[in-house]
Design an enzyme around this catalytic site. Structure first.
Site, PDB file in Angstrom:
ATOM      1  N   THR A 184       5.478 -48.203 -19.777  1.00  0.00           N
ATOM      2  CA  THR A 184       6.176 -49.076 -18.834  1.00  0.00           C
ATOM      3  C   THR A 184       7.019 -48.215 -17.897  1.00  0.00           C
ATOM      4  O   THR A 184       7.808 -47.388 -18.362  1.00  0.00           O
ATOM      5  CB  THR A 184       7.081 -50.055 -19.596  1.00  0.00           C
ATOM      6  OG1 THR A 184       6.271 -50.741 -20.541  1.00  0.00           O
ATOM      7  CG2 THR A 184       7.733 -51.047 -18.662  1.00  0.00           C
ATOM      8  N   VAL A 227       1.328 -56.082 -25.697  1.00  0.00           N
ATOM      9  CA  VAL A 227       1.311 -56.521 -27.101  1.00  0.00           C
ATOM     10  C   VAL A 227       2.696 -56.845 -27.643  1.00  0.00           C
ATOM     11  O   VAL A 227       3.687 -56.208 -27.292  1.00  0.00           O
ATOM     12  CB  VAL A 227       0.667 -55.452 -28.010  1.00  0.00           C
ATOM     13  CG1 VAL A 227      -0.776 -55.278 -27.623  1.00  0.00           C
ATOM     14  CG2 VAL A 227       1.407 -54.133 -27.924  1.00  0.00           C
ATOM     15  N   CYS A 287      11.770 -53.127 -25.132  1.00  0.00           N
ATOM     16  CA  CYS A 287      11.185 -53.537 -23.845  1.00  0.00           C
ATOM     17  C   CYS A 287      12.088 -54.464 -23.054  1.00  0.00           C
ATOM     18  O   CYS A 287      12.497 -54.139 -21.951  1.00  0.00           O
ATOM     19  CB  CYS A 287       9.859 -54.264 -24.093  1.00  0.00           C
ATOM     20  SG  CYS A 287       8.739 -53.372 -25.147  1.00  0.00           S
ATOM     21  N   LYS A 298       3.925 -55.650 -14.940  1.00  0.00           N
ATOM     22  CA  LYS A 298       4.465 -55.384 -16.277  1.00  0.00           C
ATOM     23  C   LYS A 298       5.980 -55.613 -16.312  1.00  0.00           C
ATOM     24  O   LYS A 298       6.518 -56.223 -17.241  1.00  0.00           O
ATOM     25  CB  LYS A 298       4.133 -53.949 -16.688  1.00  0.00           C
ATOM     26  CG  LYS A 298       4.819 -53.453 -17.940  1.00  0.00           C
ATOM     27  CD  LYS A 298       4.254 -54.121 -19.181  1.00  0.00           C
ATOM     28  CE  LYS A 298       5.082 -53.818 -20.412  1.00  0.00           C
ATOM     29  NZ  LYS A 298       4.604 -54.466 -21.614  1.00  0.00           N
TER      30      LYS A 298
HETATM   31  N1  SAJ Z   1      14.246 -63.696 -28.198  1.00  0.00           N
HETATM   32  C1  SAJ Z   1      15.170 -64.718 -28.112  1.00  0.00           C
HETATM   33  N2  SAJ Z   1      14.718 -65.982 -27.843  1.00  0.00           N
HETATM   34  C2  SAJ Z   1      13.395 -66.248 -27.671  1.00  0.00           C
HETATM   35  C3  SAJ Z   1      12.463 -65.193 -27.756  1.00  0.00           C
HETATM   36  C4  SAJ Z   1      12.920 -63.927 -28.017  1.00  0.00           C
HETATM   37  O1  SAJ Z   1      16.383 -64.540 -28.272  1.00  0.00           O
HETATM   38  O2  SAJ Z   1      13.058 -67.413 -27.466  1.00  0.00           O
HETATM   39  C5  SAJ Z   1      14.709 -62.330 -28.495  1.00  0.00           C
HETATM   40  C6  SAJ Z   1      14.132 -61.748 -29.773  1.00  0.00           C
HETATM   41  O3  SAJ Z   1      14.857 -62.157 -30.897  1.00  0.00           O
HETATM   42  C7  SAJ Z   1      14.247 -60.264 -29.510  1.00  0.00           C
HETATM   43  C8  SAJ Z   1      14.011 -60.167 -27.996  1.00  0.00           C
HETATM   44  O4  SAJ Z   1      14.215 -61.459 -27.497  1.00  0.00           O
HETATM   45  O5  SAJ Z   1      15.541 -59.790 -29.796  1.00  0.00           O
HETATM   46  C9  SAJ Z   1      12.663 -59.629 -27.612  1.00  0.00           C
HETATM   47  O6  SAJ Z   1      11.647 -60.173 -28.448  1.00  0.00           O
HETATM   48  P1  SAJ Z   1      10.265 -60.733 -27.877  1.00  0.00           P
HETATM   49  O7  SAJ Z   1       9.498 -61.277 -28.996  1.00  0.00           O
HETATM   50  O8  SAJ Z   1      10.533 -61.636 -26.717  1.00  0.00           O
HETATM   51  O9  SAJ Z   1       9.579 -59.455 -27.213  1.00  0.00           O
HETATM   52  P2  SAJ Z   1       9.175 -57.967 -27.702  1.00  0.00           P
HETATM   53  O10 SAJ Z   1      10.210 -57.013 -27.177  1.00  0.00           O
HETATM   54  O11 SAJ Z   1       8.896 -57.913 -29.151  1.00  0.00           O
HETATM   55  O12 SAJ Z   1       7.820 -57.762 -26.867  1.00  0.00           O
HETATM   56  C10 SAJ Z   1       7.849 -57.943 -25.441  1.00  0.00           C
HETATM   57  C11 SAJ Z   1       6.705 -58.892 -25.069  1.00  0.00           C
HETATM   58  N3  SAJ Z   1       6.844 -59.344 -23.680  1.00  0.00           N
HETATM   59  C12 SAJ Z   1       6.773 -60.639 -23.344  1.00  0.00           C
HETATM   60  O13 SAJ Z   1       6.604 -61.540 -24.128  1.00  0.00           O
HETATM   61  C13 SAJ Z   1       6.878 -60.932 -21.887  1.00  0.00           C
HETATM   62  C14 SAJ Z   1       5.367 -58.175 -25.258  1.00  0.00           C
HETATM   63  O14 SAJ Z   1       4.291 -58.998 -24.820  1.00  0.00           O
HETATM   64  C15 SAJ Z   1       5.376 -56.851 -24.469  1.00  0.00           C
HETATM   65  O15 SAJ Z   1       4.149 -56.150 -24.613  1.00  0.00           O
HETATM   66  C16 SAJ Z   1       6.478 -56.001 -25.065  1.00  0.00           C
HETATM   67  O16 SAJ Z   1       7.728 -56.676 -24.817  1.00  0.00           O
HETATM   68  C17 SAJ Z   1       6.427 -54.637 -24.385  1.00  0.00           C
HETATM   69  O17 SAJ Z   1       5.936 -53.690 -25.020  1.00  0.00           O
HETATM   70  O18 SAJ Z   1       6.760 -54.527 -23.196  1.00  0.00           O
END
Ligand code: SAJ
Length: 430
Positions: free
Chosen positions: A118, A152, A257, A203
């Site tokens: 990224t 992912v 991310c 991205k």
């Molecule tokens: N979170 C919330 N509320 C929600 C969803 C998530 O508070 O409703 C928090 C989670 O607890 C966590 C953070 O957000 O602390 C991030 O978690 P996540 O599940 O949203 O994302 P990541 O970091 O595990 O993965 C993200 C994903 N991006 C998107 O969904 C747009 C993934 O698809 C990307 O590939 C990844 O970042 C990356 O590698 O960039």
């Protein structure tokens, strides 16, 4: 000679290298960390991802996946190295530059170079492309050059690498077509071709969109707390609207991310970054806000012990990178609170400035209050008696609306739920 050389064997590089090897390519996985290179020789991985151990073992056993600490000549080079933030929220491209320089001596005309990390808009062409052209390989003319981001979700990496749609951005259309023929060997999702800058921006937009939407949910939670409303119920009702999909509020957005990628846009385009910066600030101040609410009960005072449940940045993963727990412990320290951090999955020891333990009983011992930060499944199974027996005080904070509040209240606890402004005593009367 290898068909493909993957530089960086982390969360994305290792599964990608293994999928390519299992698809029939001869792959050389390269990492600067000797332990990873040695581990991979015996088919081992330290990453805890569903299906990854089997995938890696199959790739190594087939003889198609080998590892080394430096690249060798190949047809294709895929760069999957970290792009962290500097202390001033700028991008640190040192690893991308090092990987690009490392592959130059192995490069030949007609090769394909892909950046997956990224990165800010323009990195593929300016940083990677700049190093290649300085070495006499003009991108688009002498070598193919592309930006191919992964999408992912950590915890489900292998399935999503195979199943998700992908975008491929080429410096020229021919570059993009060449990269598509490689990803098409294992990616069952739709592959869409574009240019490198559009793919880079795409991205960053994806993760910024998620950050802003999490901040929106957190803003609604703050409003609900002031308005005497339960935001969890309000969100589930609002989401019955066919065009509304509000995310979940919580202790902030962690991981490697979501809290990082918006800065790649905000720093480069400050004139248009107000919303992005505000979202970052809202998400980063969620832990401090929860602490304020806990202290507002009068049951948590300076000098008290606070048990923190959950060091992983999200549910059911062992990853503590950029976890809200670190922000919470820092904020607690400034209030004179002592903290003990538990996680069932994160390896015990120091992570990002916080000491993590796997011993829940010890963590709860003598605590005036406990606060849940991560909605791990196993926290639902902790009996109320565990809190009653170990804790000195009777205060619990729940940032994920995850625990059994009725049972805890019945056992004499004051329960503060993030986003719930309703008064439990009042609710009992109605
Ligand atoms: N979170 C919330 N509320 C929600 C969803 C998530 O508070 O409703 C928090 C989670 O607890 C966590 C953070 O957000 O602390 C991030 O978690 P996540 O599940 O949203 O994302 P990541 O970091 O595990 O993965 C993200 C994903 N991006 C998107 O969904 C747009 C993934 O698809 C990307 O590939 C990844 O970042 C990356 O590698 O960039």
């Amino acid at each position: 000679m290898a068909d493909i050389c993957v530089l960086g064997l982390g969360y994305v590089g290792l599964p990608t290298a293994s999928l390519l090897a299992n698809a029939g390519f001869h792959v050389l996985g390269v990492d600067v960390d000797q332990r990873i290179v040695r581990g991979l020789r015996s088919g081992a991985t330290r990453l805890d991802e569903a299906g990854l151990a089997t995938l890696v073992a199959a790739a190594v056993n087939s003889g198609n996946l080998q590892s080394a600490s430096a690249p060798e000549p190949a047809d294709t080079f895929i760069i999957c190295v970290p792009t962290p933030l500097t202390a001033h929220k700028g991008v640190d491209l040192v690893a991308v530059e090092a990987a690009s320089r490392m592959l130059v001596p192995c490069l030949r005309k007609g090769n394909l170079v892909i950046l997956e990390s990224t990165s800010p808009i323009g990195t593929t062409r300016a940083t990677v492309g700049g190093i290649l052209s300085a070495a006499g390989f003009e991108p688009g003319r002498d070598v193919h050059l592309c930006y191919c981001p992964e999408r992912v979700l950590p915890g489900n990496t292998v399935a999503e690498l195979i199943g998700n749609d992908r975008i491929i951005g080429g410096v020229t259309a021919a570059c993009a077509r060449r990269a598509a023929s490689i990803y098409g060997r294992f990616c069952q999702g739709r592959i869409t071709l574009t240019d490198d800058r559009t793919a880079e921006m795409c991205k960053l937009m994806e993760n910024t969109c998620r950050d802003v939407n999490i901040a929106l949910a957190n803003s609604f939670a703050r409003i609900a707390e002031d308005a005497g409303v339960n935001v969890w119920e309000a969100i589930s009702l609002a989401n019955l609207h066919p065009r509304v999909k509000i995310l979940k509020p919580g202790p902030g957005a962690g991981g490697h991310c979501i809290p990082i990628d918006p800065w790649f846009l905000a720093e480069a385009y400050p004139r248009h970054a107000a919303l992005l910066r505000t979202a970052r600030e809202i998400n980063d101040t969620q832990p401090a806000r929860m602490l304020q609410r806990l202290q507002g009960t009068g049951l948590l005072k300076s000098g008290d012990q606070l048990a923190v449940l959950g060091a992983a940045y999200k549910a059911d993963v062992d990853d503590a990178r950029e976890s809200p727990a670190a922000l919470l412990c820092r904020a607690a320290g400034t209030l004179g609170l002592r903290t003990s951090v538990h996680d069932p999955l994160v390896r015990a020891g120091k992570h990002h400035g916080i000491e993590v333990s796997n011993d829940l009983a010890a963590c709860l011992s003598d605590a005036a209050a406990a606060v849940l930060l991560t909605e791990h499944k196993s926290y639902r199974e902790v009996p109320v008696s565990a809190y009653v027996e170990r804790m000195r005080g009777r205060l619990i904070g729940d940032t994920r609306n995850w625990l059994n509040h009725a049972a805890l209240r019945q056992a004499g606890f004051t329960v503060v739920v993030l986003g719930d402004g309703t008064d439990p005593e009042e609710m009992k009367k109605t």
